[in-house]
Design a protein around this motif. Structure first.
Motif, PDB file in Angstrom:
ATOM      1  N   ILE A 158       0.852  -1.206   0.000  1.00  0.00           N
ATOM      2  CA  ILE A 158       0.000   0.000   0.000  1.00  0.00           C
ATOM      3  C   ILE A 158       0.886   1.255   0.000  1.00  0.00           C
ATOM      4  N   ALA A 159       1.902   1.258   0.864  1.00  0.00           N
ATOM      5  CA  ALA A 159       2.783   2.436   0.935  1.00  0.00           C
ATOM      6  C   ALA A 159       3.524   2.632  -0.388  1.00  0.00           C
ATOM      7  N   GLN A 160       3.976   1.547  -0.962  1.00  0.00           N
ATOM      8  CA  GLN A 160       4.706   1.638  -2.235  1.00  0.00           C
ATOM      9  C   GLN A 160       3.820   2.282  -3.321  1.00  0.00           C
ATOM     10  N   ASN A 161       2.584   1.790  -3.448  1.00  0.00           N
ATOM     11  CA  ASN A 161       1.674   2.343  -4.458  1.00  0.00           C
ATOM     12  C   ASN A 161       1.360   3.806  -4.191  1.00  0.00           C
ATOM     13  N   ASP A 162       1.104   4.115  -2.906  1.00  0.00           N
ATOM     14  CA  ASP A 162       0.766   5.504  -2.577  1.00  0.00           C
ATOM     15  C   ASP A 162       1.950   6.443  -2.798  1.00  0.00           C
ATOM     16  N   LEU A 163       3.153   5.967  -2.483  1.00  0.00           N
ATOM     17  CA  LEU A 163       4.330   6.822  -2.688  1.00  0.00           C
ATOM     18  C   LEU A 163       4.532   7.086  -4.179  1.00  0.00           C
ATOM     19  N   ALA A 164       4.234   6.069  -4.987  1.00  0.00           N
ATOM     20  CA  ALA A 164       4.366   6.260  -6.438  1.00  0.00           C
ATOM     21  C   ALA A 164       3.300   7.244  -6.930  1.00  0.00           C
ATOM     22  N   LYS A 165       2.118   7.164  -6.342  1.00  0.00           N
ATOM     23  CA  LYS A 165       0.999   7.981  -6.811  1.00  0.00           C
ATOM     24  C   LYS A 165       1.047   9.423  -6.275  1.00  0.00           C
ATOM     25  N   PHE A 166       1.330   9.564  -4.987  1.00  0.00           N
ATOM     26  CA  PHE A 166       1.233  10.903  -4.370  1.00  0.00           C
ATOM     27  C   PHE A 166       2.575  11.564  -4.097  1.00  0.00           C
ATOM     28  N   GLY A 167       3.662  10.781  -4.175  1.00  0.00           N
ATOM     29  CA  GLY A 167       5.011  11.340  -4.002  1.00  0.00           C
ATOM     30  C   GLY A 167       5.149  12.213  -2.770  1.00  0.00           C
ATOM     31  N   ASP A 168       5.728  13.408  -2.978  1.00  0.00           N
ATOM     32  CA  ASP A 168       6.040  14.320  -1.874  1.00  0.00           C
ATOM     33  C   ASP A 168       4.822  14.857  -1.128  1.00  0.00           C
ATOM     34  N   GLN A 169       3.656  14.689  -1.738  1.00  0.00           N
ATOM     35  CA  GLN A 169       2.454  15.169  -1.036  1.00  0.00           C
ATOM     36  C   GLN A 169       2.254  14.462   0.298  1.00  0.00           C
ATOM     37  N   ILE A 170       2.735  13.226   0.383  1.00  0.00           N
ATOM     38  CA  ILE A 170       2.517  12.461   1.628  1.00  0.00           C
ATOM     39  C   ILE A 170       3.453  12.980   2.719  1.00  0.00           C
ATOM     40  N   GLU A 171       2.831  13.485   3.786  1.00  0.00           N
ATOM     41  CA  GLU A 171       3.635  13.970   4.913  1.00  0.00           C
ATOM     42  C   GLU A 171       3.622  12.983   6.080  1.00  0.00           C
ATOM     43  N   VAL A 172       2.502  12.266   6.221  1.00  0.00           N
ATOM     44  CA  VAL A 172       2.370  11.352   7.357  1.00  0.00           C
ATOM     45  C   VAL A 172       1.823  10.008   6.882  1.00  0.00           C
ATOM     46  N   VAL A 173       2.442   8.935   7.398  1.00  0.00           N
ATOM     47  CA  VAL A 173       1.906   7.595   7.160  1.00  0.00           C
ATOM     48  C   VAL A 173       1.438   7.056   8.514  1.00  0.00           C
ATOM     49  N   PHE A 174       0.118   6.938   8.655  1.00  0.00           N
ATOM     50  CA  PHE A 174      -0.455   6.337   9.864  1.00  0.00           C
ATOM     51  C   PHE A 174      -0.673   4.851   9.590  1.00  0.00           C
ATOM     52  N   CYS A 175      -0.167   4.000  10.479  1.00  0.00           N
ATOM     53  CA  CYS A 175      -0.435   2.564  10.346  1.00  0.00           C
ATOM     54  C   CYS A 175      -1.120   2.101  11.617  1.00  0.00           C
ATOM     55  N   ASN A 176      -2.162   1.307  11.478  1.00  0.00           N
ATOM     56  CA  ASN A 176      -2.897   0.833  12.664  1.00  0.00           C
ATOM     57  C   ASN A 176      -2.075  -0.135  13.515  1.00  0.00           C
TER      58      ASN A 176
END
Ligand code: BGC
Length: 341
Positions: free
Chosen positions: A228-246
């Protein structure tokens, strides 16, 4: 006559052993209607059902439970539900048929709580539910049942606070909002629901604006967290500031993806989990995770055993008083070392 004296002698030895043994399992067997073990001299039998063995947090938890129960002199059988509710239901029925004295159950699905509770009630077996909390109404059906766990909302709040305690309160790019992705556990699970809700609520309660870029179920699983993180990093790049994991297992997966994408935790992205697995604590100490939350497996095991012994001793629990919580602890680089086992 000789035989009679031999019998008397062994009876006296048994009595004195019981008197000075201080063994709680033996003590418990002397009260109420749990005299089975006392009268036969056998150990009390405890059946432990775990939703699946292949879960990092539940592995620590079940090992602690087994060790504590065995140390107290119980005969313990721990079974793997393989994340299959039908299988676990069968295992519970088998324990009931075998006549166990108490059950400790980590349900596969909390939606199965009604039928689990009906079965243990019908068999009149004292039962402690752990880790996956049924509703108060469901538990109210049986007074020899308690839930031992943690207040999941608290862990979510602590995750949000970990982000608020960073130098830019999670707004790394200074655009006035915290942009995050949420990697969720199994959404049927109350821990997953409340951690998801309360981590973000802590941010908004503090007056921050938030932007959810993605929310996906990772089912508590490290590989899914990584994907999930890999796909999101590819899609949103630098926009992601925080990764919350349960949970931490998914956070460790996410960390692999973050590092592979050339990002640096605590510099251009924040990452938080829950559980305080040793692997995560090491990453917190090394600065590769912003923080985690101690989900106290040993403390919960101790409480589960204590509650089971209360039930075996004849204690009953009124509706609305059947949940017993152990506190979570916020973990940062300052205190992470203390919790490494
Ligand atoms: C833990 C997870 C675990 C789940 C199992 C949660 O409380 O944080 O790591 O997978 O329980 O139900």
């Amino acid at each position: 006559m000789k035989r009679f004296f031999a019998l008397m002698l062994s009876a006296a030895m048994c009595l004195s052993l019981a008197a000075c043994g201080g063994n709680q399992a033996a003590d418990t067997s002397t009260s109420g209607d749990t005299q089975t073990a006392e009268s036969t001299g056998e150990k009390l039998k405890v059946g432990v059902c775990i939703y699946k063995f292949d879960d990092a947090f539940m592995t620590t938890y079940r090992n602690a439970l087994q060790a504590q129960l065995e140390e107290k002199g119980y005969e313990v059988t721990v079974v793997d539900g393989n994340n299959d509710q039908a299988k676990q239901t069968e295992q519970i029925n088998t324990f009931i048929t075998q006549g166990v004295d108490a059950l400790i159950i980590n349900p596969v699905m909390t939606s199965a709580a009604d039928s689990i509770i009906a079965s243990v009630k019908q068999a009149d077996i004292p039962t402690v539910i752990i880790n996956r909390e049924p509703t108060a109404d469901q538990m109210a059906a049986y007074e020899k049942l308690v839930y031992v766990g943690c207040d999941a909302a608290q862990s979510g709040t602590f995750q949000g606070e970990l982000i608020l305690e960073t130098e830019n309160k999670g707004d790394i790019n200074g655009d006035g909002k915290i942009s995050y992705i949420m990697i969720q556990g199994d959404p049927e699970n109350i821990d997953a629901k409340l951690r998801t809700e309360y981590s973000v609520k802590a941010l908004t309660d503090a007056g921050m604006t938030v932007e959810q870029l993605d929310l996906q179920r990772g089912d508590w699983d490290r590989n899914k967290g990584q994907e999930i993180a890999q796909n999101d990093l590819a899609k949103f790049g630098d926009q992601i500031e925080v990764v919350f994991c349960n949970n931490d297992d998914m956070a460790i997966g996410a960390l692999q993806a973050i590092q592979a994408a050339g990002r640096t935790v605590n510099e251009d992205i924040y990452l938080v989990g829950v559980d305080a697995l040793d692997a995560a604590l090491n990453e917190v100490v090394a600065g590769n995770m912003t923080g985690t939350v101690l989900n106290d497996a040993n403390g919960q095991a101790t409480q589960a055993v204590a509650s089971m012994e209360d039930l075996l001793g004849g204690k009953t629990f009124a509706a609305g008083e059947q949940s017993i919580y152990v506190d979570y602890v916020k973990v940062t680089p300052e205190n992470a070392q203390e919790y490494i086992k």
